[in-house]
Design an enzyme around this catalytic site. Structure first.
Site, PDB file in Angstrom:
ATOM      1  N   ARG A  46      33.860  63.717 -72.009  1.00 49.65           N
ATOM      2  CA  ARG A  46      34.569  62.487 -71.661  1.00 49.65           C
ATOM      3  C   ARG A  46      35.997  62.467 -72.196  1.00 49.65           C
ATOM      4  NH1 ARG A  46      30.850  57.667 -73.238  1.00 49.65           N
ATOM      5  NH2 ARG A  46      29.975  59.443 -74.301  1.00 49.65           N
ATOM      6  N   LYS A 144      16.606  70.538 -74.207  1.00 47.78           N
ATOM      7  CA  LYS A 144      15.644  69.590 -74.748  1.00 47.78           C
ATOM      8  C   LYS A 144      16.384  68.481 -75.486  1.00 47.78           C
ATOM      9  CE  LYS A 144      13.516  70.341 -78.678  1.00 47.78           C
ATOM     10  NZ  LYS A 144      14.028  70.243 -80.049  1.00 47.78           N
ATOM     11  N   LYS A 178      14.261  84.106 -78.400  1.00 51.32           N
ATOM     12  CA  LYS A 178      14.296  84.854 -79.667  1.00 51.32           C
ATOM     13  C   LYS A 178      13.717  86.250 -79.446  1.00 51.32           C
ATOM     14  CE  LYS A 178      14.116  80.854 -82.724  1.00 51.32           C
ATOM     15  NZ  LYS A 178      15.263  80.881 -83.633  1.00 51.32           N
ATOM     16  N   GLU A 212      11.317  75.041 -92.074  1.00 46.27           N
ATOM     17  CA  GLU A 212      12.781  74.956 -92.183  1.00 46.27           C
ATOM     18  C   GLU A 212      13.155  74.398 -93.546  1.00 46.27           C
ATOM     19  OE1 GLU A 212      14.866  73.924 -88.278  1.00 46.27           O
ATOM     20  OE2 GLU A 212      13.228  72.494 -88.370  1.00 46.27           O
ATOM     21  N   HIS A 236       8.674  74.063 -78.919  1.00 50.01           N
ATOM     22  CA  HIS A 236       8.746  75.399 -79.501  1.00 50.01           C
ATOM     23  C   HIS A 236       7.368  75.957 -79.901  1.00 50.01           C
ATOM     24  CE1 HIS A 236      12.913  74.586 -79.369  1.00 50.01           C
ATOM     25  NE2 HIS A 236      13.052  74.010 -80.540  1.00 50.01           N
ATOM     26  N   LYS A 327      10.475  70.098 -92.031  1.00 49.03           N
ATOM     27  CA  LYS A 327      11.837  70.217 -92.552  1.00 49.03           C
ATOM     28  C   LYS A 327      11.817  70.048 -94.070  1.00 49.03           C
ATOM     29  CE  LYS A 327      14.255  68.907 -88.361  1.00 49.03           C
ATOM     30  NZ  LYS A 327      14.717  70.254 -88.039  1.00 49.03           N
TER      31      LYS A 327
HETATM   32  C1  BG6 Z   1      15.678  72.493 -82.435  1.00 43.60           C
HETATM   33  C2  BG6 Z   1      15.220  71.259 -83.143  1.00 43.60           C
HETATM   34  O1  BG6 Z   1      15.176  72.513 -81.120  1.00 43.60           O
HETATM   35  O2  BG6 Z   1      15.235  73.644 -83.125  1.00 43.60           O
HETATM   36  C3  BG6 Z   1      15.736  71.270 -84.569  1.00 43.60           C
HETATM   37  O3  BG6 Z   1      15.685  70.104 -82.465  1.00 43.60           O
HETATM   38  C4  BG6 Z   1      15.346  72.536 -85.260  1.00 43.60           C
HETATM   39  O4  BG6 Z   1      15.253  70.130 -85.282  1.00 43.60           O
HETATM   40  C5  BG6 Z   1      15.737  73.755 -84.446  1.00 43.60           C
HETATM   41  O5  BG6 Z   1      16.003  72.574 -86.522  1.00 43.60           O
HETATM   42  C6  BG6 Z   1      15.190  75.026 -85.044  1.00 43.60           C
HETATM   43  O6  BG6 Z   1      15.727  76.132 -84.391  1.00 43.60           O
HETATM   44  P1  BG6 Z   1      15.876  77.536 -85.130  1.00 43.60           P
HETATM   45  O7  BG6 Z   1      16.315  78.470 -84.048  1.00 43.60           O
HETATM   46  O8  BG6 Z   1      16.892  77.336 -86.197  1.00 43.60           O
HETATM   47  O9  BG6 Z   1      14.530  77.850 -85.670  1.00 43.60           O
END
Ligand code: BG6
Length: 479
Positions: A46, A144, A178, A212, A236, A327
């Site tokens: 925008r 997504k 991946k 994570e 995922h 997380k």
């Molecule tokens: C994203 C999520 O799709 O994937 C995030 O929205 C997440 O919350 C991320 O941190 C993880 O991706 P990767 O490739 O870092 O494992």
């Protein structure tokens, strides 16, 4: 091998994903010679910005998120392929400029990347048609979250289907790009060794972990409405589960693969509430708590989830699949572990115990696979058995380039240009995944369940350990 020349428009071209992943990824493909100089990338957003300012922004993004060894001249060459157009998704401004920025010549692939979140999607799709930008060969890439539940995903699919054929729609799940995830298919279907054992008769259980260390990373308002189930499991982890569990497709082509994945999702049993553990991280003193991060003191959203599920088909009947993701855990580690059954009988006496083989497929870090095998402990101590890993870390096996060459986004974008949908989700897959997750989410919302607190930097709530321990099994260490 270079792909055909393309015009790629990135809606949300100044956004976080474009700066972190899409543009640095395209730069790497440019350096590798896969994106040629006659391709164009047009950032669209925008805000008012001229081409020079956009190129400056991308230069900085490459310096921050691009390859560690990039040559200045390559950066400038890449930037010369970039343009910027200010477009109003909801109004009419900018569309003519965008049209004139695109080439009509034959042989130029045209793709629109919607890196914008779900709300403007409908309008964008409409506008593309209205302004004559979307001919029948055009491809659209959708990020997504694809909907928030089954109803919204279905509505979105219907909306897109009004303007585009399914063969033009590329729903991204970057986990499918991946390296290890693709390798999983190579290992399963390119070897004779594993497939005969890949079933309930030989496999005790399967664990899928995506751990994570990051928190909600400034995306609190999105995340607090989603939680780990919608953000990670519905897409995922579900995709990983499909690739692990699916039947061999007849060919490595989009519909053959996606048909098999869909069958897995449809064969998933509903999950009992006592087989789900939700968690939410609390402050460890140094780092803020989840509730502070999302600025919602009463939030009941989960930043961690662990669950046990079953796939009701001949191959997997009664084999538990344990899934967990969260997380602010102690380490960043993603792994699929196929834990085989114990040997039925030990011929080496009580001391040596009974052993299991584990095939560990590591997504990150140190992408690769290890197969745990049992051998004799070296030395004169008699027939004592030990488990050792047969290790295949890709970076070691394939050399240093394996690491540098391997970002999921760039791979998937090249697939879009090549017109290969194999690693993208089909509309019915996404809907089936929501159809499985919706009742679980509705269940805990209806009951008003609160997530269990866990310390930031830990392995998640204790209840997640009980979930698997009570079955006489344990989680693999995250580290
Ligand atoms: C994203 C999520 O799709 O994937 C995030 O929205 C997440 O919350 C991320 O941190 C993880 O991706 P990767 O490739 O870092 O494992």
């Amino acid at each position: 091998i270079p792909v055909d020349p393309f015009d790629l428009v990135i809606f949300g071209g100044t956004g976080d994903l474009a700066r972190r992943k899409i543009l640095p990824g395209l730069f790497r493909r440019f350096c590798a010679g896969q994106m040629t100089r006659d391709s164009r990338i047009i950032g669209a957003a925008r805000g008012d910005m001229d081409e020079t300012a956009y190129r400056d922004m991308v230069r900085e993004a490459i310096a921050e998120f691009g390859p560690s060894r990039s040559e200045a001249c390559a950066v400038e060459d890449f930037l010369s392929c970039l343009g910027y157009v200010s477009v109003d998704a909801r109004g009419d401004d900018g569309w003519c400029d965008l049209k004139s920025a695109l080439r009509e010549e034959e042989g130029i692939v045209r793709a629109f990347y919607f890196s914008v979140g779900p709300s403007p999607l409908k309008k964008l799709a409409e506008r593309l048609r209205q302004h004559g930008l979307a001919h029948d060969e055009v491809r659209i890439v959708v990020e997504k979250p694809f909907g928030h539940n089954l109803a919204s995903a279905r509505a979105l699919n219907e909306e897109l289907a009004r303007h585009f054929d399914e063969s033009q729609i590329y729903r991204i799940d970057h986990y499918l790009g991946k390296e290890t995830v693709q390798n999983l298919m190579a290992v399963r279907f390119g070897n004779m060794l594993f497939e005969p054992l890949w079933n309930a008769q030989y496999v005790d259980h399967i664990q899928i972990t995506v751990a994570e260390t990051v928190g909600v990373s400034g995306r609190g308002s999105y995340y607090d409405k989603s939680g780990a189930m919608r953000d990670m499991v519905q897409n995922h982890l579900m995709q990983l589960l499909c690739l692990i569990a699916m039947e061999p497709p007849a060919r490595f082509d989009p519909d053959a693969v996606r048909d098999e994945k869909l069958k897995v999702i449809r064969a998933l049993d509903p999950v009992d509430p006592d087989q789900i553990v939700r968690g939410q991280y609390t402050s460890d003193g140094a780092m803020a708590s989840y509730r502070e991060d999302v600025e919602n003191a009463a939030s009941k959203t989960e930043s961690f989830i662990a669950l046990k599920c079953y796939i009701s088909n001949w191959r997997w009947a009664n084999t538990p699949f344990y899934l967990r993701t969260g997380k602010r855990l102690s380490d960043r580690a993603s792994e699929i572990a196929v834990v085989f059954k114990e040997t039925p009988h030990s011929i080496f006496g009580i001391d040596s115990g009974r052993h299991r083989n584990v095939l560990s497929i590591r997504l990150q870090p140190n992408e690769g696979m290890t197969l745990g095998v049992t051998i004799k402990e070296p030395g004169p101590g008699g027939m004592r058995l030990v488990d050792v890993p047969l290790d295949m870390t890709f970076a070691e096996a394939l050399g240093p380039d394996a690491e540098e060459a391997a970002d999921a986004y760039e791979r998937l974008i090249m697939d879009v240009i090549r017109g290969n949908q194999t690693l993208f989700m089909r509309g019915d897959e996404v809907e089936a995944a929501w159809a499985w997750t919706d009742p679980l989410i509705e269940g805990w919302e209806r009951r008003g369940d609160s997530p269990k607190p866990y310390d930031a930097g830990s392995a998640g709530p204790d209840d997640a350990a009980f979930l698997i321990n009570r079955d006489g099994r344990r989680w693999r260490r995250i580290k």
